[in-house]
Design an enzyme around this catalytic site. Structure first.
Site, mmCIF file in Angstrom:
data_model
loop_
_atom_site.group_PDB
_atom_site.id
_atom_site.type_symbol
_atom_site.label_atom_id
_atom_site.label_comp_id
_atom_site.label_asym_id
_atom_site.label_seq_id
_atom_site.Cartn_x
_atom_site.Cartn_y
_atom_site.Cartn_z
ATOM 1 N N SER A 299 -26.298 -12.830 -14.784
ATOM 2 C CA SER A 299 -27.101 -11.749 -14.900
ATOM 3 C C SER A 299 -27.272 -11.310 -13.189
ATOM 4 O O SER A 299 -26.748 -12.049 -12.160
ATOM 5 C CB SER A 299 -28.454 -12.297 -14.964
ATOM 6 O OG SER A 299 -29.608 -11.307 -15.001
ATOM 7 N N TYR B 219 -34.985 -18.757 -15.383
ATOM 8 C CA TYR B 219 -33.931 -17.943 -15.761
ATOM 9 C C TYR B 219 -32.838 -17.727 -14.649
ATOM 10 O O TYR B 219 -31.784 -17.878 -14.756
ATOM 11 C CB TYR B 219 -34.373 -16.851 -16.526
ATOM 12 C CG TYR B 219 -33.401 -15.753 -16.886
ATOM 13 C CD1 TYR B 219 -32.652 -16.040 -17.916
ATOM 14 C CD2 TYR B 219 -33.099 -14.611 -15.853
ATOM 15 C CE1 TYR B 219 -31.730 -14.967 -18.345
ATOM 16 C CE2 TYR B 219 -32.265 -13.811 -16.249
ATOM 17 C CZ TYR B 219 -31.576 -13.969 -17.526
ATOM 18 O OH TYR B 219 -30.643 -12.921 -17.797
#
Length: 266
Positions: A152, A166
């Site tokens: 990501s 995350y």
């Protein structure tokens, strides 16, 4: 004998973890439409069956035997080994692993519990490593193995409140990728990653209209990404044309990480 067409993925044997929805389904759909044989894996049997039905519809008359669905918990190494064994049995091997499974629950740092931290790291980091370990014998046997990790922009490049765990997990995936790329190069296995920006998905829609509008306004291309656009990048990294690319990342974010300030895209 004529050369194979560029980016020909016909009969390539592909595993996509977290392949039942969102980016994972988009990746699986691109591979299916490119002629690959695809195993989609997810935690829910219901979700797996729905994804297989949708992918078979995309495959059309060539669907029989081209798509299989399996359940897996990537946080459990035994489950990952069972997945790899099943795919190898059905397809005769594995050429590509798209280690896509991941979760992104929100948790503020001040109140984050050990259980919340473990949940994200177990799925996103350990799950990536376990999936690669399980598929490794088949990838070696392939002679042209490919690992494509879905990381990501959040963590490796950017940050966002509520996603410190995350972000840490997605940065950790890239640390793993670089060392794994060196270690597995002697087996002609490449290890690369795609770094999506904000992509249209049910999960993102749950964040609310204000969040969606703010994210869209931050993208120079003035729209969110589509899941299949992440799939196109993954398919390239899985192709024979990408054989000399390893330990690298492709950012697919519509330019989201480029502006110095919001004024740059006003």
């Amino acid at each position: 004998m004529p050369a194979a067409p560029l980016f020909d993925l016909s009969d390539t044997r592909v595993v996509v973890t977290g392949g039942t929805k969102g980016i994972g389904f988009g990746i699986a759909a691109v591979f299916v439409q490119a002629g690959a044989r695809v195993a989609v894996a997810g935690r829910s049997r219901l979700g797996v069956d729905a994804a297989v039905a949708a992918l078979e519809e995309l495959a059309g008359s060539e669907a029989p035997g081209r798509v299989v669905g399996l359940t897996v918990d990537v946080a459990d190494p035994e489950s990952c080994h069972a997945l790899a064994a099943s795919v190898t049995s059905v397809f005769g091997g594995i050429d590509v692993l798209c280690a896509n499974a991941g979760i992104f629950p929100q948790a503020e740092l001040a109140t984050m519990t050990p259980a919340q931290l473990d949940e994200v790291l177990d799925t996103n980091v350990k799950g990536t490593i376990y999936a690669v370990q399980a598929c490794l014998p088949a990838l070696k046997e392939s002679g042209r193995g490919r690992v494509v990790v879905t990381s990501s922009i959040t963590g490796p490049i950017t940050g966002y409140p509520g996603w410190s765990h995350y972000g840490a997990s997605k940065a950790a995936q890239l640390g793993f990728m670089r060392s794994a790329a060196i270690e597995l190069a002697k087996h002609a296995i490449t290890v690369n990653a795609v770094l999506p920006g904000n992509v249209e998905s049910a999960g993102l829609e749950e964040m609310g209209e204000h969040y969606l509008a703010s994210m869209t306004s931050a993208v120079p291309l003035r729209r969110l990404g589509r899941a299949e656009e992440i799939g196109f990048a993954a398919a390239f990294l899985a192709s024979r044309e990408a054989a000399f690319i390893t330990g690298q990342t492709i950012v697919v974010d519509g330019g989201q990480t480029l502006p110095e300030s919001p004024d740059a895209v006003a």
